[in-house]
Design an enzyme around this catalytic site. Structure first.
Site, PDB file in Angstrom:
ATOM      1  N   GLY A 117      48.525  38.063  46.337  1.00 53.56           N
ATOM      2  CA  GLY A 117      49.744  38.582  47.118  1.00 53.56           C
ATOM      3  C   GLY A 117      51.044  38.300  46.561  1.00 53.56           C
TER       4      GLY A 117
ATOM      5  N   ASP B 174      40.386  46.401  47.497  1.00 51.62           N
ATOM      6  CA  ASP B 174      40.866  45.040  47.987  1.00 51.62           C
ATOM      7  C   ASP B 174      42.111  44.316  47.015  1.00 51.62           C
ATOM      8  OD1 ASP B 174      39.101  45.042  49.901  1.00 51.62           O
ATOM      9  OD2 ASP B 174      37.584  44.211  48.661  1.00 51.62           O
ATOM     10  N   LEU B 175      43.187  44.061  47.577  1.00 51.87           N
ATOM     11  CA  LEU B 175      44.321  43.389  47.058  1.00 51.87           C
ATOM     12  C   LEU B 175      43.985  42.240  46.157  1.00 51.87           C
ATOM     13  CD1 LEU B 175      47.421  43.833  46.378  1.00 51.87           C
ATOM     14  CD2 LEU B 175      47.843  42.066  48.349  1.00 51.87           C
ATOM     15  N   ASP B 176      44.271  42.486  44.766  1.00 53.79           N
ATOM     16  CA  ASP B 176      44.017  41.228  43.916  1.00 53.79           C
ATOM     17  C   ASP B 176      42.505  40.710  43.818  1.00 53.79           C
ATOM     18  OD1 ASP B 176      46.784  41.415  43.329  1.00 53.79           O
ATOM     19  OD2 ASP B 176      47.157  39.944  44.811  1.00 53.79           O
ATOM     20  N   ALA B 177      41.630  41.459  44.132  1.00 52.80           N
ATOM     21  CA  ALA B 177      40.058  41.270  44.256  1.00 52.80           C
ATOM     22  C   ALA B 177      39.202  41.903  43.458  1.00 52.80           C
ATOM     23  CB  ALA B 177      39.716  41.349  45.721  1.00 52.80           C
TER      24      ALA B 177
END
Lengths: 291, 291, 291, 291
Positions: free
Chosen positions: A209, A234-237
């Site tokens: 994040g 999925d953020l940064d995943a």
């Protein structure tokens, strides 16, 4: 550097069993195919087999379309779950870069292209701010400014639609989020699956994040890093392509960490993008095989 | 390696203001103190000043107790919040090591002590399993086996009481959790604050808790690491002393990651412990200054 | 760690041409051979092809002698210059270690074997000094003390003859010079070609010969390193298996460099030896291919 | 990034003795000087003392000329061999860059300046080829093309005279040889002593001179590196400011090594130049102290 000779690149993945290497190698040998580089991997955890082969184009008696046609049949022998791709290094790769205000990754990529080190065309640069228009155009590359209104969901949606249209027009092999700072909507992630490459300024999964260097400074870590990964909803995943770190110490302020980290961001993004464009990255689930 | 000459080590921290360096340096100079090593740091975020000085013992006209007495007065000039320590390298440091079944960190530490590389006495090794008794005793060091019953809170409490008593008897300068695998109760953490040193087998804050290499494998990271930190009541969240990483790739199974990671664990723990024993680590809040 | 299943390891090198991969892979597939790991490399500079294959022993309908017999024929198809080897992971590897006074590499290797991390038997340790007899015997391994008279060429020759006899009796897969500090005579180098593994305490080709850390300190380098290489008659000039470095700075004395460098020596030797014992190192001229 | 407040930087070296720190610190404290950063080093081998201090300009009741005047007296107390410098971060540093055809270091430096990361003005870029005129001018920086005739010593001498005049006109704090590929004549080395910064594309002292990547490939090293050093009349033998390395393997051709090495060259040059411009590099004999 001299231009390497033209090659066809075959990547292939399927459930592992005996005889896969023999089948592919024999097919190539029977047609005189000169393998310049070959890599294999079997993942014991998933039972999946992966390979990547580089063949000299002039060693085969047919072109890339015929190679694709013939390889379709081979792939079919290994079942419906197999996935494959045949690319031609004779077709120059196209890249679109999305930026915001911070220019270090863009400067780095443009420098690499200009120095002949990254063998690709940057078709366009798109920024939600106009700060980087000058350097982009100095390299003879079109720059598009698409403002993103801060607190207006409708305006943001319209802006994304415009970005998407500008990107898709170029039919790029890679969409690079070079510190773009805007979270892509899920449908755009889906559309660009496997070709949207992001650089995140931390060693994921630490510090997901916003403001990861601030998070890192607060935690008192002794290394900061960067992660190049495919963008997913999925953020940064998403699947990680490359990571690296650099040492920091108690004398480094957040600003020092930002500065040191930028060197890692640039190097990690450049390596990840190169491997992606050379078809060296095979994605399986949320993991990557890098050949 | 030749024994370095005897030194006094002064560490000091207080709210920053002008004149601190001058006060300490003048005090030493007025008494003929020969500074062999000196380091200073001001943290702009907290407004805190830190220093560490190494002085040749034979350059001062008095001993360590008198130095402590005189430094007490100096420290007092800088207010009630200052913290300081004066140690004497002529007093050999004592270490107690807690282990479980995995021996790589213990083998490494014992080898360093035997090779004269880590200048300390290992007073005792305590294991919740007896596997490492043999190598410990081969080095002429007492080994204590204190079994930890798996599902018996009362038995566990009794075991911890025994461990604590065995540790405290030795009045160690460091209690090393060399892959001990048992979570210390809060009151033990409090008691051993600033001297219990743990090695965690991940690059924190990634992969807190159990089986970090399995977590790392699942996430598909491209580097695995290790973290040496002071133990606090918050699991794996204490002040970080040292960290490092090693590269892994898709070809590495969890077992390969474990093996590669062990080399990092050993190196990171050895560095962190050395710095701790040389009074190079100053803790402020949840961060460390390493001089 | 669980014992991996038994495997046969094939390594092969020959002048490159089309069809090599197909021939080997088809031979294996035709016999049901399950390839667990496969690697290929073509060196454009020399036009040489290299491969290494790991096959599950239980997937083939015959044993290692029959595999060797059949592979002899295949290798012959690729000309008289090809070289190959078939080994069986079911045969445990034997190592003899030569040491002098400094024990850090020996401690490290013995610790790795004891921890089950280096899958080999240490048949014997031979020292020109007796300092390391104790730790060796504590691990249940025979230690032989063979003194080397300093200024007596005849005595030295006799000592080498004794070392050689002690080594050769064990028919080791690797002779490790773990900071042995004696230069092997040319005929011993020739005899042990491809199995004598040395650790040199510099990043070769910098600082060949004696006291490399002193040389490094004088030159003011910012990194020190170590090199694991095969021993040849040319001092410190044999094929390099592995290298690594560690950061030093102006605050590091020669003694500090020695201490930091030791960590690199240990790690580099352990990796190099592991790869050698796993038949991952193919030598071609003065270079190595590491699969 | 916010502009840091104005500071005076004092660097000082002299034969070690007691009381130096006290003298300097007391002088600053007596004048209300607020030390923001302080570092000390004593080199036991040469018996030399070094320090660097950063003081907030607004904390002193006088300006930089008065500070210099007063410090002259202090330095004199420590003997004729002492050397010192007082600089003012309010005076922006000027850099002249010398290039040839390869642009990666130039692109990198210009990008850093444009991104506000390297706080200096590039006064001019001078090339013995004109290839990099375009990018230089796109950044609004003058580019001078000074051709160097290949086999004409007289012409070469004239070219050097022109380069020298173009450089000296700008009174730069640093002359950066960013892969300039021409060997500076001894008198130019002498004139620019301590401000001519070169990037050499190997981990010195390995691979001095021409085509170091070719040399490295031939030797079969497993890491390639780069060295940033001050230029002296001895080729590639000047005091080393910074070095780093990157891993290569048997799969890397010379061209791959060149590409990977460039990333190290850029990072090492950028760090070395930054430290030089921040007056963090103290030269003593052929070694550097980096504060």
């Amino acid at each position: 550097m001299p231009k390497p000779e033209r090659r066809y690149v075959i990547t292939f993945g399927c459930p592992d069993r005996t005889g896969i290497v023999a089948r592919i190698a024999s097919f190539l040998a029977d047609n005189g195919g000169w393998i310049v580089e070959a890599a294999y991997h079997t993942d014991p955890a998933t039972g999946w087999f992966f390979t990547r082969q580089e063949v000299r184009a002039d060693s085969l008696p047919f072109g890339v379309s015929e190679l694709r046609a013939r390889f379709t049949e081979i792939a079919a022998e290994f079942g419906g779950h197999s996935s494959w791709r045949v690319t031609d290094t004779g077709e120059r790769k196209r890249v679109v870069i999305l930026v915001s205000k911070e220019g270090h990754c863009l400067y780095d990529l443009l420098g690499r292209v200009a120095a002949g080190e990254l063998d690709a065309d940057v078709s366009a640069v798109i920024g939600n701010h106009a700060d980087l228009a000058g350097i982009t155009r100095a390299h003879g590359i079109p720059f598009h400014h698409v403002p993103f209104p801060a607190d207006d969901p409708g305006g943001k949606q319209a802006a994304f639609a415009e970005v998407r249209q500008l990107v898709d027009t170029n039919e790029p092999h890679a969409v690079v989020l070079a510190r773009f700072m805007q979270i892509l909507p899920p449908e755009v992630c889906a559309d660009w699956a496997g070709k949207a490459v992001n650089i995140h300024h931390s060693f994921l999964p630490s510090f997901v994040g916003a403001r990861p260097y601030h998070q890192a400074h607060r935690r008192g870590v002794k290394l900061v890093g960067a992660t190049c990964h495919y963008v997913t909803a999925d953020l940064d995943a998403g699947p990680i392509i490359e990571q690296d770190v650099i040492r920091v110490d108690h004398g480094d302020s957040v600003a020092d960490m930002v500065r040191k980290g930028r060197d890692v961001e640039k190097a990690v993004l450049a390596r990840g993008l190169r491997w992606h464009l050379e078809d060296r990255v095979l994605v399986h689930g949320n993991q990557t095989v890098i050949f």
